[in-house]
Design a protein around this motif. Structure first.
Motif, mmCIF file in Angstrom:
data_model
loop_
_atom_site.group_PDB
_atom_site.id
_atom_site.type_symbol
_atom_site.label_atom_id
_atom_site.label_comp_id
_atom_site.label_asym_id
_atom_site.label_seq_id
_atom_site.Cartn_x
_atom_site.Cartn_y
_atom_site.Cartn_z
ATOM 1 N N ALA A 133 16.979 -21.284 1.004
ATOM 2 C CA ALA A 133 17.864 -22.447 0.879
ATOM 3 C C ALA A 133 19.226 -22.084 0.293
ATOM 4 O O ALA A 133 20.180 -22.853 0.423
ATOM 5 N N ILE A 134 19.323 -20.909 -0.322
ATOM 6 C CA ILE A 134 20.619 -20.473 -0.845
ATOM 7 C C ILE A 134 21.631 -20.397 0.287
ATOM 8 O O ILE A 134 22.785 -20.809 0.138
ATOM 9 N N GLU A 135 21.204 -19.917 1.449
ATOM 10 C CA GLU A 135 22.105 -19.762 2.596
ATOM 11 C C GLU A 135 21.850 -20.790 3.689
ATOM 12 O O GLU A 135 22.765 -21.136 4.438
ATOM 13 N N SER A 136 20.630 -21.280 3.825
ATOM 14 C CA SER A 136 20.239 -22.088 4.978
ATOM 15 C C SER A 136 20.227 -23.581 4.683
ATOM 16 O O SER A 136 19.456 -24.047 3.838
ATOM 17 N N ASP A 137 21.045 -24.337 5.411
ATOM 18 C CA ASP A 137 21.014 -25.788 5.291
ATOM 19 C C ASP A 137 19.718 -26.360 5.849
ATOM 20 O O ASP A 137 19.222 -27.394 5.370
ATOM 21 N N GLU A 138 19.142 -25.708 6.826
ATOM 22 C CA GLU A 138 17.868 -26.164 7.376
ATOM 23 C C GLU A 138 16.777 -26.115 6.305
ATOM 24 O O GLU A 138 15.962 -27.035 6.189
ATOM 25 N N ASN A 139 16.773 -25.045 5.521
ATOM 26 C CA ASN A 139 15.803 -24.951 4.427
ATOM 27 C C ASN A 139 16.021 -26.060 3.408
ATOM 28 O O ASN A 139 15.063 -26.669 2.911
ATOM 29 N N ARG A 140 17.286 -26.326 3.082
ATOM 30 C CA ARG A 140 17.577 -27.397 2.124
ATOM 31 C C ARG A 140 17.070 -28.736 2.656
ATOM 32 O O ARG A 140 16.465 -29.526 1.923
ATOM 33 N N TYR A 141 17.313 -28.985 3.919
ATOM 34 C CA TYR A 141 16.867 -30.225 4.561
ATOM 35 C C TYR A 141 15.348 -30.330 4.480
ATOM 36 O O TYR A 141 14.803 -31.383 4.100
ATOM 37 N N ASN A 142 14.648 -29.259 4.828
ATOM 38 C CA ASN A 142 13.183 -29.287 4.851
ATOM 39 C C ASN A 142 12.596 -29.453 3.451
ATOM 40 O O ASN A 142 11.581 -30.132 3.266
ATOM 41 N N ILE A 143 13.225 -28.840 2.454
ATOM 42 C CA ILE A 143 12.770 -29.009 1.071
ATOM 43 C C ILE A 143 12.931 -30.458 0.638
ATOM 44 O O ILE A 143 12.019 -31.062 0.054
ATOM 45 N N LEU A 144 14.095 -31.034 0.924
ATOM 46 C CA LEU A 144 14.342 -32.428 0.566
ATOM 47 C C LEU A 144 13.366 -33.359 1.277
ATOM 48 O O LEU A 144 12.834 -34.297 0.672
#
Length: 255
Positions: A133-144
């Motif tokens: 998630a440090i680099e990936s917006d997709e990871n941030r989205y999925n975490i949220l």
């Protein structure tokens, strides 16, 4: 150096609010109309590398957050105060409770879906998602999406991802991830007598009732648990009026 902060209200009781990993104090803005600004003065802190403190470098640890918070508390001449911490901020809140010169200065504490003092200690399967998630917006989205119960609109999730990008720096986001995941000081908090309310969003899939009972409620003798309806990991966004009402009522009992 004064850590960046935002003051809301003008009441005689002061509340210091510590935010989570995904962004600065502004995540709390939906609660502002429901805060009791006649009883309380709320001081929303931005950690080093976040928001109003974006230009301040640091080591990005919970001890550093606590040190900066205590420095601000003393600079504002607060003999006693209340603490509120969301997610990672819940872990940092406990560090403040431990490191303050006189623990009786802390009248009450409210943890919102809070990381316990043992840290999250993510397993080998989960860590790559958060590190990515440090680099990936997709990871941030999925975490949220996961932590709020896979139930909120994509528009809101995308807003939260954008806000997290705009209010954090990469070094700070990286450093604080290691702090709230890998640090541990649970042996120090056992027996802390500060009245503590743990608020848990009913749809939070990251922190459960069982996890809170095994940590906060087991370690802090004057702690209690309350669920926030229609919310996951971000009650201040998902159910702001309900959260503010519950917080205000608990802190009023400990004035």
């Amino acid at each position: 150096m004064a850590i960046g902060h935002t003051i809301i209200g003008s009441g005689p009781e002061t509340v210091f609010v510590l935010h989570g990993w995904f962004g600065d104090y502004s995540v709390w803005e939906p609660t502002f109309p429901a805060l009791d600004k006649e009883t309380f003065t709320y001081v929303f802190i931005d950690y080093r590398g976040y928001g109003k403190s974006a230009d301040i470098d640091g080591s990005y640890t919970t001890s550093e957050i606590a040190s900066d918070t205590i420095e601000l508390i003393d600079s504002l001449y607060c003999d006693s105060f209340h603490l509120v911490g969301h997610s990672m901020g819940g872990m940092a809140m406990q560090r403040v409770m431990l490191d303050i010169d006189d623990r009786e200065r802390v009248k009450s504490a409210v943890g919102i879906d809070p990381v316990p003092a043992c840290g999250a200690q993510l397993d080998e399967q989960t860590w790559p998602m958060f590190e990515g998630a440090i680099e990936s917006d997709e990871n941030r989205y999925n975490i949220l999406d996961f932590t709020t119960g896979n139930r909120n609109s994509s528009a809101w999730l995308n807003y939260m991802v954008e806000r997290s990008r705009n209010t954090t720096t990469v070094p700070a986001f990286t450093g604080y991830l290691n702090a709230w995941v890998k640090e541990s000081f649970s042996d120090e908090v056992v027996g802390l007598e500060t009245p503590t309310l743990v608020c848990l969003g009913e749809h939070d899939q990251a922190f459960t009732k069982e996890a809170m009972e095994a940590t906060y409620l087991a370690w802090l003798p004057n702690s209690e648990l309350e669920f926030i309806a229609n919310a996951g990991h971000y009650p201040m966004q998902e159910a702001p009026v309900n959260l503010a009402t519950i917080m205000n009522a608990f802190m009023k009992k400990h004035i």
